[in-house]
Design a protein around this motif. Structure first.
Motif, PDB file in Angstrom:
ATOM      1  N   HIS A 262       0.835  -1.201   0.000  1.00 60.44           N
ATOM      2  CA  HIS A 262       0.000   0.000   0.000  1.00 60.44           C
ATOM      3  C   HIS A 262       0.874   1.257   0.000  1.00 60.44           C
ATOM      4  O   HIS A 262       1.624   1.510   0.947  1.00 60.44           O
ATOM      5  N   VAL A 263       0.759   2.008  -1.071  1.00 59.07           N
ATOM      6  CA  VAL A 263       1.540   3.232  -1.244  1.00 59.07           C
ATOM      7  C   VAL A 263       0.651   4.417  -0.877  1.00 59.07           C
ATOM      8  O   VAL A 263      -0.339   4.702  -1.554  1.00 59.07           O
ATOM      9  N   LEU A 264       1.004   5.106   0.207  1.00 57.34           N
ATOM     10  CA  LEU A 264       0.225   6.269   0.623  1.00 57.34           C
ATOM     11  C   LEU A 264       0.588   7.502  -0.192  1.00 57.34           C
ATOM     12  O   LEU A 264      -0.274   8.322  -0.498  1.00 57.34           O
ATOM     13  N   ASP A 265       1.868   7.644  -0.502  1.00 59.22           N
ATOM     14  CA  ASP A 265       2.338   8.789  -1.293  1.00 59.22           C
ATOM     15  C   ASP A 265       3.347   8.273  -2.306  1.00 59.22           C
ATOM     16  O   ASP A 265       4.273   7.544  -1.938  1.00 59.22           O
ATOM     17  N   ASP A 266       3.190   8.652  -3.548  1.00 58.96           N
ATOM     18  CA  ASP A 266       4.105   8.245  -4.605  1.00 58.96           C
ATOM     19  C   ASP A 266       4.830   9.470  -5.133  1.00 58.96           C
ATOM     20  O   ASP A 266       4.245  10.306  -5.825  1.00 58.96           O
ATOM     21  N   GLY A 267       6.116   9.560  -4.781  1.00 61.21           N
ATOM     22  CA  GLY A 267       6.902  10.718  -5.207  1.00 61.21           C
ATOM     23  C   GLY A 267       7.474  10.588  -6.604  1.00 61.21           C
ATOM     24  O   GLY A 267       8.109  11.521  -7.091  1.00 61.21           O
ATOM     25  N   GLY A 268       7.269   9.438  -7.239  1.00 61.36           N
ATOM     26  CA  GLY A 268       7.755   9.269  -8.602  1.00 61.36           C
ATOM     27  C   GLY A 268       9.238   8.945  -8.662  1.00 61.36           C
ATOM     28  O   GLY A 268       9.879   8.620  -7.649  1.00 61.36           O
ATOM     29  N   ASP A 269       9.794   9.038  -9.850  1.00 61.55           N
ATOM     30  CA  ASP A 269      11.210   8.715 -10.061  1.00 61.55           C
ATOM     31  C   ASP A 269      12.108   9.619  -9.221  1.00 61.55           C
ATOM     32  O   ASP A 269      11.897  10.838  -9.153  1.00 61.55           O
ATOM     33  N   GLY A 270      13.101   9.006  -8.599  1.00 59.31           N
ATOM     34  CA  GLY A 270      14.062   9.774  -7.821  1.00 59.31           C
ATOM     35  C   GLY A 270      13.637  10.072  -6.405  1.00 59.31           C
ATOM     36  O   GLY A 270      14.417  10.640  -5.630  1.00 59.31           O
ATOM     37  N   ALA A 271      12.414   9.713  -6.051  1.00 62.35           N
ATOM     38  CA  ALA A 271      11.939   9.971  -4.688  1.00 62.35           C
ATOM     39  C   ALA A 271      12.587   9.007  -3.706  1.00 62.35           C
ATOM     40  O   ALA A 271      12.955   7.880  -4.047  1.00 62.35           O
ATOM     41  N   VAL A 272      12.717   9.445  -2.468  1.00 62.59           N
ATOM     42  CA  VAL A 272      13.183   8.575  -1.392  1.00 62.59           C
ATOM     43  C   VAL A 272      12.025   7.666  -0.998  1.00 62.59           C
ATOM     44  O   VAL A 272      10.908   8.135  -0.782  1.00 62.59           O
ATOM     45  N   THR A 273      12.286   6.374  -0.930  1.00 61.76           N
ATOM     46  CA  THR A 273      11.232   5.424  -0.582  1.00 61.76           C
ATOM     47  C   THR A 273      11.331   5.046   0.891  1.00 61.76           C
ATOM     48  O   THR A 273      12.358   4.528   1.340  1.00 61.76           O
ATOM     49  N   VAL A 274      10.270   5.308   1.620  1.00 61.78           N
ATOM     50  CA  VAL A 274      10.192   4.968   3.042  1.00 61.78           C
ATOM     51  C   VAL A 274       9.139   3.884   3.208  1.00 61.78           C
ATOM     52  O   VAL A 274       8.011   4.026   2.723  1.00 61.78           O
ATOM     53  N   VAL A 275       9.513   2.798   3.852  1.00 60.30           N
ATOM     54  CA  VAL A 275       8.590   1.693   4.105  1.00 60.30           C
ATOM     55  C   VAL A 275       8.458   1.518   5.611  1.00 60.30           C
ATOM     56  O   VAL A 275       9.466   1.445   6.322  1.00 60.30           O
ATOM     57  N   GLU A 276       7.213   1.461   6.079  1.00 65.31           N
ATOM     58  CA  GLU A 276       6.959   1.239   7.503  1.00 65.31           C
ATOM     59  C   GLU A 276       6.210  -0.071   7.693  1.00 65.31           C
ATOM     60  O   GLU A 276       5.139  -0.269   7.130  1.00 65.31           O
ATOM     61  N   PHE A 277       6.786  -0.963   8.479  1.00 62.89           N
ATOM     62  CA  PHE A 277       6.064  -2.151   8.942  1.00 62.89           C
ATOM     63  C   PHE A 277       5.380  -1.751  10.246  1.00 62.89           C
ATOM     64  O   PHE A 277       6.046  -1.314  11.194  1.00 62.89           O
TER      65      PHE A 277
END
Length: 211
Positions: free
Chosen positions: A44-59
């Protein structure tokens, strides 16, 4: 050797052998952490910053008090870094909480009707009202579904659908394979983050943003 002693020794030896076999089987069947993606194809992606975005994943665990305490921090970061981060959440319901799995099922049922983000927010914003309850709060979560305008017949069917629980447990299994043992656990651009202070997550994001 007396018979009782001999029997005890044999039983103990069998238990040791059985334990070793179980360990070897588990190790052989457990997924290789390197083969488990931090972001799943159906995460589940809450916010998609697109190419080059920093990806943060929370369990996360919706009943976890630490997750609840971090929720406003996360929401602030989502607003601050909108368009620059991709924020993903995955289920990790802790077995010690009575309604961890139940709340995750409610979120996944809401996701099937396009309301994951709304249920995610509602569960955390009301955690103090149902968290730590020793009985099921499924009726409370169904009330949230009604408030969010979900079709309740569909919601009820999804809650009862084994595929919904399988989806939640798949996240949990992925988390275990990735070394997750508590919540919240964050990964930033694929690397696990050790949280020691409130600002550690923001600092990790800042360190990875393009200059």
């Amino acid at each position: 050797m007396k018979k009782p002693v001999l029997v005890t020794a044999v039983v103990a030896a069998c238990l040791i052998v059985a334990g070793l076999v179980f360990f070897l089987v588990q190790r052989a069947t457990a997924p290789d952490p390197a083969s488990v993606p931090v972001v799943g194809a159906d995460s589940h992606v809450l916010d998609d910053g697109g190419d080059g975005a920093v990806t943060v994943v929370e369990f996360l665990d919706f009943e976890c008090e630490a997750c609840g305490a971090y929720y406003p921090v996360v929401e602030d970061l989502r607003a601050t870094y909108e368009g620059r981060i991709t924020y993903v959440v995955r289920y990790f319901p802790l077995p010690g909480h009575r309604n961890s799995l139940t709340s995750a099922l409610a979120a996944e049922a809401a996701a099937r009707q396009g309301k994951f983000d709304e249920m995610y927010q509602r569960l955390f914003e009301t955690q103090g009202e149902w968290g730590e309850a020793q009985e099921s709060r499924a009726d409370v979560f169904r009330g949230y579904a009604a408030d969010l305008g979900l079709d309740l017949d569909t919601y009820d069917a999804d809650i009862a659908d084994p595929a919904v629980e399988h989806r939640v447990r798949a996240d949990f299994d992925a988390g275990r394979a990735l070394g997750v043992g508590s919540t919240p656990t964050f990964f930033v651009d694929g690397s696990p983050l050790v949280i020691e202070r409130w600002g550690d997550l923001e600092a990790a994001i800042e360190a990875r943003l393009p200059r």
